[in-house]
Design a protein around this motif. Structure first.
Motif, PDB file in Angstrom:
ATOM      1  N   GLU A  34       0.833  -1.197   0.000  1.00 29.31           N
ATOM      2  CA  GLU A  34       0.000   0.000   0.000  1.00 29.31           C
ATOM      3  C   GLU A  34       0.867   1.246   0.000  1.00 29.31           C
ATOM      4  O   GLU A  34       1.937   1.272   0.610  1.00 29.31           O
ATOM      5  CB  GLU A  34      -0.896   0.042   1.236  1.00 29.31           C
ATOM      6  CG  GLU A  34      -2.028  -0.941   1.221  1.00 29.31           C
ATOM      7  CD  GLU A  34      -2.955  -0.757   2.419  1.00 29.31           C
ATOM      8  OE1 GLU A  34      -2.553  -0.146   3.431  1.00 29.31           O
ATOM      9  OE2 GLU A  34      -4.089  -1.224   2.333  1.00 29.31           O
ATOM     10  N   GLU A  42      -6.020  12.672  -3.724  1.00 27.42           N
ATOM     11  CA  GLU A  42      -5.443  11.439  -3.180  1.00 27.42           C
ATOM     12  C   GLU A  42      -5.526  11.478  -1.660  1.00 27.42           C
ATOM     13  O   GLU A  42      -4.621  11.948  -0.984  1.00 27.42           O
ATOM     14  CB  GLU A  42      -3.979  11.284  -3.622  1.00 27.42           C
ATOM     15  CG  GLU A  42      -3.798  11.081  -5.092  1.00 27.42           C
ATOM     16  CD  GLU A  42      -4.293   9.730  -5.566  1.00 27.42           C
ATOM     17  OE1 GLU A  42      -4.331   8.763  -4.786  1.00 27.42           O
ATOM     18  OE2 GLU A  42      -4.656   9.637  -6.746  1.00 27.42           O
ATOM     19  N   GLU A  93      -6.802   8.638   0.171  1.00 23.27           N
ATOM     20  CA  GLU A  93      -6.778   7.282   0.683  1.00 23.27           C
ATOM     21  C   GLU A  93      -5.523   6.566   0.226  1.00 23.27           C
ATOM     22  O   GLU A  93      -4.789   7.040  -0.621  1.00 23.27           O
ATOM     23  CB  GLU A  93      -8.007   6.511   0.191  1.00 23.27           C
ATOM     24  CG  GLU A  93      -9.307   7.093   0.664  1.00 23.27           C
ATOM     25  CD  GLU A  93     -10.493   6.302   0.148  1.00 23.27           C
ATOM     26  OE1 GLU A  93     -10.309   5.215  -0.406  1.00 23.27           O
ATOM     27  OE2 GLU A  93     -11.603   6.801   0.302  1.00 23.27           O
ATOM     28  N   ARG A  94      -5.336   5.405   0.778  1.00 23.73           N
ATOM     29  CA  ARG A  94      -4.225   4.560   0.353  1.00 23.73           C
ATOM     30  C   ARG A  94      -4.602   3.847  -0.937  1.00 23.73           C
ATOM     31  O   ARG A  94      -5.763   3.606  -1.208  1.00 23.73           O
ATOM     32  CB  ARG A  94      -3.913   3.519   1.424  1.00 23.73           C
ATOM     33  CG  ARG A  94      -3.410   4.145   2.696  1.00 23.73           C
ATOM     34  CD  ARG A  94      -3.125   3.085   3.712  1.00 23.73           C
ATOM     35  NE  ARG A  94      -2.630   3.715   4.935  1.00 23.73           N
ATOM     36  CZ  ARG A  94      -2.037   3.061   5.885  1.00 23.73           C
ATOM     37  NH1 ARG A  94      -1.874   1.762   5.788  1.00 23.73           N
ATOM     38  NH2 ARG A  94      -1.613   3.686   6.953  1.00 23.73           N
ATOM     39  N   ARG A  95      -3.594   3.524  -1.724  1.00 22.32           N
ATOM     40  CA  ARG A  95      -3.792   2.760  -2.959  1.00 22.32           C
ATOM     41  C   ARG A  95      -3.030   1.460  -2.863  1.00 22.32           C
ATOM     42  O   ARG A  95      -1.984   1.379  -2.237  1.00 22.32           O
ATOM     43  CB  ARG A  95      -3.252   3.534  -4.162  1.00 22.32           C
ATOM     44  CG  ARG A  95      -4.128   4.646  -4.640  1.00 22.32           C
ATOM     45  CD  ARG A  95      -3.519   5.179  -5.920  1.00 22.32           C
ATOM     46  NE  ARG A  95      -4.275   6.278  -6.461  1.00 22.32           N
ATOM     47  CZ  ARG A  95      -5.029   6.186  -7.536  1.00 22.32           C
ATOM     48  NH1 ARG A  95      -5.131   5.053  -8.182  1.00 22.32           N
ATOM     49  NH2 ARG A  95      -5.680   7.234  -7.982  1.00 22.32           N
ATOM     50  N   SER A 107       0.557   5.840  -0.006  1.00 25.90           N
ATOM     51  CA  SER A 107      -0.203   7.090   0.040  1.00 25.90           C
ATOM     52  C   SER A 107       0.467   8.024  -0.940  1.00 25.90           C
ATOM     53  O   SER A 107       1.688   8.221  -0.883  1.00 25.90           O
ATOM     54  CB  SER A 107      -0.170   7.695   1.443  1.00 25.90           C
ATOM     55  OG  SER A 107      -0.906   6.909   2.345  1.00 25.90           O
TER      56      SER A 107
END
Length: 155
Positions: A114, A122, A124-126, A116
């Motif tokens: 994950e 942006e 949230e986490r991806r 950030s």
């Protein structure tokens, strides 16, 4: 009963892959989204479950297949309608994350991790992956964007 269990199990696998990784049929642009991995997974699970229930209730095997097929088609059509409705109700085309920088929030491997990202919208986490392991807390840069996942390298 074994065919129902096999089809249901394969459907569950397709459904989980589509929900966790992303729709596996997105890359094939067939029929303007008419084929959805999520919908196919749901239909196969419904086929397997309804077939097992019908078969074990004492009806003839033919009726188990007929009922399972009809319910699977109905489930598929309903799922496709819901997927299309959800797609249309989204906030538009997602902005590309290509070139954005950020920080790894977990260890990143080829299997996943994950991040950030520092970019507009942006918050949230991806989900991310990398060809080489990257430790948590390292500054990263996005070099590829595919669906909801990003491929990153250490800066």
């Amino acid at each position: 009963m074994l065919p129902f269990l096999i089809v249901g199990g394969v459907g569950l696998a397709v459904l989980l892959i589509s929900l966790l990784i992303g729709d596996i049929f997105d890359h094939f642009d067939i029929g303007d989204g008419a084929i959805s991995g999520t919908a196919l997974g749901i239909a196969a699970v419904v086929f397997g479950a309804s077939g097992v229930i019908t078969y074990t209730s004492g009806l003839d095997t033919v009726w188990a297949y007929v009922l399972a097929a009809v319910l699977a088609v109905v489930a598929y059509l309903i799922a496709v309608l819901f997927v299309k409705r959800l797609t249309k109700s989204s906030d538009g085309v997602p902005a590309s994350a290509l070139g954005l920088s950020g920080v790894s929030r977990s260890d990143i491997t080829p299997a996943g991790g994950e991040v950030s990202l520092d970019g507009p919208g942006e918050v949230e986490r991806r989900l991310a992956y990398s060809d080489h392991p990257i430790a948590e807390g390292v500054r990263i840069r996005v070099i590829e964007h595919s669906g909801t996942r990003v491929k990153v390298v250490a800066e």
